[in-house]
Motif scaffolding. Structure first.
Motif, short mmCIF file in Angstrom:
data_model
loop_
_atom_site.label_atom_id
_atom_site.label_comp_id
_atom_site.label_asym_id
_atom_site.label_seq_id
_atom_site.Cartn_x
_atom_site.Cartn_y
_atom_site.Cartn_z
N THR A 125 0.81 -1.33 -0.11
CA THR A 125 -0.02 -0.01 -0.06
C THR A 125 0.82 1.36 0.02
N LEU A 126 1.80 1.27 0.90
CA LEU A 126 2.56 2.54 0.72
C LEU A 126 3.79 2.90 0.15
N THR A 127 4.67 1.80 -0.05
CA THR A 127 5.87 2.02 -1.04
C THR A 127 5.92 2.46 -2.22
N GLN A 128 4.41 2.14 -2.96
CA GLN A 128 4.33 2.47 -4.36
C GLN A 128 3.91 3.92 -4.38
N VAL A 129 3.27 4.45 -3.26
CA VAL A 129 2.66 5.94 -3.43
C VAL A 129 3.36 6.79 -2.60
N ALA A 130 4.08 6.62 -1.51
CA ALA A 130 4.53 7.58 -0.89
C ALA A 130 6.18 7.06 -0.18
N ASP A 131 6.98 8.00 0.35
CA ASP A 131 8.18 7.47 0.85
C ASP A 131 8.04 7.35 2.45
N VAL A 132 8.20 6.19 2.75
CA VAL A 132 7.84 5.84 4.21
C VAL A 132 8.99 6.23 5.19
N ARG A 133 8.82 6.99 6.10
CA ARG A 133 9.75 7.53 7.07
C ARG A 133 10.08 6.56 8.35
N SER A 134 8.65 6.02 8.77
CA SER A 134 8.89 5.18 10.12
C SER A 134 7.89 4.15 10.16
N VAL A 135 8.25 3.06 10.70
CA VAL A 135 6.86 1.98 11.00
C VAL A 135 7.35 1.44 12.35
N THR A 136 6.36 1.58 13.40
CA THR A 136 6.37 1.14 14.52
C THR A 136 5.30 0.21 14.73
N LEU A 137 5.73 -1.02 15.20
CA LEU A 137 4.54 -1.93 15.55
C LEU A 137 4.89 -2.56 16.89
N THR A 138 3.63 -2.36 17.67
CA THR A 138 3.86 -2.85 19.15
C THR A 138 2.36 -3.70 19.17
N GLU A 139 2.65 -4.83 19.62
CA GLU A 139 1.67 -5.62 19.87
C GLU A 139 0.57 -5.92 18.50
N GLN A 140 -0.55 -5.03 18.88
CA GLN A 140 -1.76 -5.01 17.69
C GLN A 140 -1.59 -3.56 17.06
N ASP A 141 -0.77 -2.59 17.48
CA ASP A 141 -0.79 -1.28 17.14
C ASP A 141 0.34 -1.06 16.13
N LEU A 142 -0.14 -0.38 14.87
CA LEU A 142 0.81 -0.07 13.95
C LEU A 142 0.74 1.52 13.58
N GLU A 143 1.84 1.99 13.66
CA GLU A 143 2.04 3.61 13.43
C GLU A 143 2.82 3.61 12.18
N ALA A 156 -6.46 7.07 -0.73
CA ALA A 156 -6.45 5.86 -1.49
C ALA A 156 -5.75 4.92 -0.24
N VAL A 157 -4.63 5.22 0.29
CA VAL A 157 -3.81 4.52 1.09
C VAL A 157 -4.94 3.93 2.45
N LEU A 158 -5.60 5.06 2.95
CA LEU A 158 -6.45 4.81 3.83
C LEU A 158 -7.65 3.75 3.70
#
Length: 194
Positions: A125-143, A156-158
């Motif tokens: 979803t993201l790498t084709q549209v935007a520049d990913v700056r950070s990904v944080t995954l804690t248990e079931q929470d993804l930021e 569109a990503v949403l």
């Protein structure tokens, strides 16, 4: 020793007349027989060789074989001890390894969403549209934080994230810098339990 015989006359009925033996002594000393010394020596040598062969094959070779077996046993015991020392921490290592394996997950860990599926979702979803700056995954929470995407691309990503079967909820926060092209979006995604 000398034995004297008395003079005997042989007269009478049925006696024959004739000369009377004149020997008056008997020699009782026995002359030793001459032995074959060559045969005795050969039999002695044969006996010694036979005893030596029995001693070698029946005793010395067995002791040599026993010594070799004992030294081989000592070598194997040393090798076994070395291997036991090397694998002394095997149970601890096995438990540590099992904690990373899927079959040994705790109930809380097995309820989490598969991390490979989450990475695939981000990649698709993201790498084709935007520049990913950070990904944080804690248990079931993804930021997620990404930049250089227009508002339409962010929308569109949403939409893609909300339609994913592993996503429960999606929240978006956008911020625009003073530069017109820099829009930084933050997305908080709550993942479903596995």
């Amino acid at each position: 020793m000398e034995l004297k015989l008395p003079n005997i006359s042989l007269t009478g009925k049925g006696a024959k007349s004739g000369p009377i033996p004149s020997k008056t002594t008997i020699n009782l000393v026995v002359q030793p027989k001459k032995r074959n010394t060559t045969m005795t020596v050969l039999l002695g040598i044969l006996g010694i060789v036979l005893i030596a062969a029995i001693a070698k094959f029946g005793f010395v070779d067995l002791l040599t074989t026993l010594g070799a077996a004992q030294s081989r046993e000592a070598g194997l015991k040393t090798q076994l001890l070395s291997l036991q020392q090397q694998s002394a921490d095997y149970e601890e290592l096995k438990n540590q390894y099992a904690s990373y394996a899927i079959t040994q997950m705790t109930p809380e860990e097995s309820a989490l969403q598969d991390r490979n599926a989450v990475l695939d979702l981000i990649s698709n979803t993201l790498t084709q549209v935007a520049d990913v700056r950070s990904v944080t995954l804690t248990e079931q929470d993804l930021e997620l934080q990404f930049a250089n995407a227009s508002l339409e691309e962010t929308s569109a990503v949403l939409a893609v994230l909300e339609q994913s079967p592993i996503v429960d909820t999606v929240n978006l926060t956008t911020a625009k810098t003073s530069n017109d092209s820099d829009v930084i979006s933050s997305v908080q995604v709550k993942l479903k339990n596995a």
